[in-house]
Design an enzyme around this catalytic site. Structure first.
Site, mmCIF file in Angstrom:
data_model
loop_
_atom_site.group_PDB
_atom_site.id
_atom_site.type_symbol
_atom_site.label_atom_id
_atom_site.label_comp_id
_atom_site.label_asym_id
_atom_site.label_seq_id
_atom_site.Cartn_x
_atom_site.Cartn_y
_atom_site.Cartn_z
ATOM 1 N N GLU A 178 0.625 -1.048 -0.325
ATOM 2 C CA GLU A 178 0.017 -0.014 0.811
ATOM 3 C C GLU A 178 0.906 1.072 -0.081
ATOM 4 O O GLU A 178 1.027 1.595 0.830
ATOM 5 C CB GLU A 178 -0.972 -0.386 1.211
ATOM 6 C CG GLU A 178 -2.179 1.578 1.287
ATOM 7 C CD GLU A 178 -2.678 0.942 2.722
ATOM 8 O OE1 GLU A 178 -3.347 2.079 3.096
ATOM 9 O OE2 GLU A 178 -2.737 0.605 3.510
ATOM 10 N N LYS A 215 -2.659 -2.156 -3.330
ATOM 11 C CA LYS A 215 -4.025 -1.058 -2.524
ATOM 12 C C LYS A 215 -3.555 0.070 -2.559
ATOM 13 O O LYS A 215 -2.547 1.283 -2.231
ATOM 14 C CB LYS A 215 -3.959 -1.157 -0.468
ATOM 15 C CG LYS A 215 -5.168 -0.105 0.134
ATOM 16 C CD LYS A 215 -5.451 -0.889 1.332
ATOM 17 C CE LYS A 215 -7.095 0.324 1.908
ATOM 18 N NZ LYS A 215 -7.362 -0.050 3.331
#
Length: 297
Positions: A178, A215
């Site tokens: 992420e 993400k």
């Protein structure tokens, strides 16, 4: 099929989205305040974590929180160590709800340098990953933040994410990488171009069975991350809400084919401790259904 094989199949081929229930120590007071729990109602970390676990338990045990709409749930370490209806949280999710458990493993952000915030060192990561495996966790999530379109900083962010990602893969877990791009950055679009290039470069260093998930911040240009979504080593590309309202996040997500939600604040928007069970359930159902619809494009 083994549990992991079944979960791998579900992540790869099922519809739905990922519920991010992983607010950590720094973000928990704000999450509780939005839920209607004032800081005067708890004292110290232990009571705070108890309150947020009550909130998460109310969400996870709700009849609308099920594996046909929720692919997975991301947990904070403290949540993994607690129980829901007498079962360890991760096992409750999978065995009772058919929701795959994922664990947040980063220890927060370092100070900004080169326009980015790397992850703080994780000296105890190996022991945490072992506990995750023992708890039936499928994968992990770790967050760093990009503020500016600084090529050197973004290169460092992606290199750090993949280095630790390979350590996680070696434990038999699937890392969610992420590198969040700040939605308020004046250089957001330029940063995303540098980021995509670095992600694709590092993906090509992975072996055939070394799978990751991404993400990512909802991009400025629709379908910007298609090359990542289609890469053979990527199980899923999921979107963070990043401070957008649920309506705005869903609208942007619906323009990105094959990208699904992994929302935290946008998922719990409108939920309140003071709501009756019927009110809470209706609000959660509306939130889940709207996010599922946006994730189905």
């Amino acid at each position: 099929m083994t549990q992991t094989t079944e979960q791998l199949e579900k992540v790869s081929n099922s519809t739905g989205f990922i519920a991010a229930l992983d607010q950590s120590g720094g973000s928990t007071p704000k999450a509780l305040a939005m839920y209607g729990v004032d800081q005067s109602e708890y004292s110290g970390d232990e009571e705070m974590y108890g309150k947020v676990h009550e909130m998460r338990t109310r969400i996870m045990t709700n009849e609308h929180f099920t594996g046909d709409k929720i692919l997975a749930a991301i947990l904070f370490e403290n949540t993994m160590q607690r129980k829901v209806q007498g079962k360890p949280t991760s096992r409750y999710l999978w065995e009772e709800k058919n929701v795959i458990p994922i664990l947040k493993v980063d220890q927060g952000l370092a100070d900004q340098e080169n326009g980015v915030q790397l992850m703080k060192p994780m000296p105890d990561l190996d022991a945490l990953l072992n506990r995750a495996v023992d708890n039936g966790i499928f994968g992990t999530k770790m967050r760093s933040v990009i503020k500016l379109a600084n090529a050197e900083g973004i290169k460092q962010i992606v290199a750090q994410q993949f280095e630790i990602g390979k350590q996680i893969i070696a434990k038999g877990l699937v890392p969610i990488i992420e590198p969040e791009v700040d939605i308020h950055s004046a250089e957001k679009a330029q940063a995303e171009h540098i980021l995509r290039e670095q992600l694709l470069t590092h993906l090509d260093t992975l072996g055939e069975n070394e799978n990751v998930m991404f993400k990512l911040t909802l991009p400025q240009s629709a379908n910007f991350y298609q090359s990542c979504i289609q890469h053979p080593n990527v199980l899923k590309v999921v979107a963070l809400s990043g401070g957008y309202s649920r309506a705005d996040a869903n609208q942007k997500l619906s323009q990105n084919n094959g990208m699904i939600a992994s929302f935290s604040r946008a998922l719990t928007e409108g939920l309140a401790a003071q709501q009756s069970d019927a009110e809470f359930s209706a609000t959660l159902r509306a939130s889940i259904d709207a996010i599922v619809a946006a994730s189905s494009t």
